[in-house]
Scaffold this motif. Sequence first.
Motif, PDB file in Angstrom:
ATOM      1  N   ALA A 202      11.999   4.268 -39.909  1.00 11.16           N
ATOM      2  CA  ALA A 202      12.667   2.962 -39.975  1.00 11.16           C
ATOM      3  C   ALA A 202      14.026   3.108 -40.642  1.00 11.16           C
ATOM      4  CB  ALA A 202      11.802   1.970 -40.739  1.00 11.16           C
ATOM      5  N   ASN A 212      17.129  -3.720 -35.680  1.00 14.21           N
ATOM      6  CA  ASN A 212      16.850  -4.968 -34.953  1.00 14.21           C
ATOM      7  C   ASN A 212      16.942  -4.781 -33.443  1.00 14.21           C
ATOM      8  OD1 ASN A 212      16.447  -6.304 -37.348  1.00 14.21           O
ATOM      9  ND2 ASN A 212      18.497  -7.196 -37.437  1.00 14.21           N
ATOM     10  N   TYR A 214      16.404  -2.022 -31.810  1.00 21.12           N
ATOM     11  CA  TYR A 214      15.220  -1.248 -31.414  1.00 21.12           C
ATOM     12  C   TYR A 214      14.007  -2.164 -31.287  1.00 21.12           C
ATOM     13  CZ  TYR A 214      11.180   1.849 -31.911  1.00 21.12           C
ATOM     14  OH  TYR A 214       9.961   2.465 -31.736  1.00 21.12           O
ATOM     15  N   ARG A 215      13.795  -3.041 -32.258  1.00 24.42           N
ATOM     16  CA  ARG A 215      12.608  -3.903 -32.251  1.00 24.42           C
ATOM     17  C   ARG A 215      12.635  -4.909 -31.105  1.00 24.42           C
ATOM     18  NH1 ARG A 215       8.969  -3.810 -36.379  1.00 24.42           N
ATOM     19  NH2 ARG A 215       7.761  -4.848 -34.771  1.00 24.42           N
ATOM     20  N   LYS A 219       7.674  -2.703 -29.421  1.00 23.22           N
ATOM     21  CA  LYS A 219       6.816  -3.522 -30.265  1.00 23.22           C
ATOM     22  C   LYS A 219       6.469  -2.848 -31.586  1.00 23.22           C
ATOM     23  CE  LYS A 219       4.680  -6.020 -26.410  1.00 23.22           C
ATOM     24  NZ  LYS A 219       3.410  -6.348 -25.694  1.00 23.22           N
ATOM     25  N   SER A 220       6.460  -1.511 -31.597  1.00 24.13           N
ATOM     26  CA  SER A 220       6.058  -0.802 -32.802  1.00 24.13           C
ATOM     27  C   SER A 220       6.958   0.400 -33.030  1.00 24.13           C
ATOM     28  CB  SER A 220       4.598  -0.350 -32.689  1.00 24.13           C
ATOM     29  OG  SER A 220       4.455   0.549 -31.600  1.00 24.13           O
ATOM     30  N   LEU A 221       6.893   0.932 -34.263  1.00 28.99           N
ATOM     31  CA  LEU A 221       7.666   2.110 -34.622  1.00 28.99           C
ATOM     32  C   LEU A 221       6.870   3.377 -34.320  1.00 28.99           C
ATOM     33  CD1 LEU A 221       9.078   1.056 -38.115  1.00 28.99           C
ATOM     34  CD2 LEU A 221      10.368   1.194 -35.985  1.00 28.99           C
TER      35      LEU A 221
END
Length: 319
Positions: A202, A212, A214-215, A219-221
């Motif tokens: 992150a 932001n 990327y998100r 949906k997830s890292l």
Amino acid sequence: MLSRVANSIYWMNRYIERVENYSRYISVNINLSYDLPGIFSEKWSPLVAATGDKDLYLSLYESDTKENIIEFMTFDLKNPNSVYSSLSYARENARTIREILPKEVWEHLNGFYLNFKDFAKQPNREIHDITLFYENLKEECQLFFGMLEATMSRNEGYYFGTLGRYIERADKTSRFLDIAYFNYSNTKVKKIVDPNDLLVWAAVLKSVSAFNMYRQQYKSLNQESIIDFLIKERDFPRAICYSIKKAEYSLYRISGARPQDSYTNSAEKAISQLKHEIDFTEISDIIKFGLHEYLNEFQTKNNNIDDEVFKVYFDSELK
């Protein structure tokens, strides 16, 4: 345009981009040392390893402390890539071409340099809020580029500047990924399961202001998605693919050629080849090859583009 003038614009932009990215490097490690004090409080040496300055650092400093590395990367004029050195070089390049720069751009850069110099030369220099200090450096750089975008005609000078900026940015984004890899990774990319992994990756996204964006797409890292986003994303301004694409566009605008009509010189050939390699390389191929190895190879090819630009446009002995 004179090769001297073109070279100065190109390097002025590269050096300011370097100032911003070195500020980002240090900021992300500072934030990680707060989030993971037991793990990252001592992990500062990967910064100088990833930037390629490790040998020079070891010749000047005896230990890899946070204070030494911040001094080396920010204020040390013996380090040609430090914030102070890069800002000095950018200002000197701008000074020699003041007549072709917008007045506001020169005044901002000159003031930025003089204020930093005054602070750097204080005998008992102390940064009271280190996070804010590097945020301010980033904002000064962003203001510089914003002024160029708003006030400079889209002529050869402008495109030499954007060429330099995006070649530098592509290089530094690759090094952000390398820092993460060195700092907290096994030899293979893995799915994130450890909360510490999540914090590190992150932070990589945040270091290039990508969290932001990327998100909005994922949906997830997880490591694979983050690597995919920062290498192959065509629409995010600090991704490697986007940066090479913008650099290619600028290079072809300078010659008046079009990429779809094939290259007209060795610099255009090198950059178009690299762009197509990125486009047609899958993330699974990168992971199989090795992220660190892939990034090293990319940096070599990106540096080769810089060499070819010099031969085609800046080397007076070849003209």
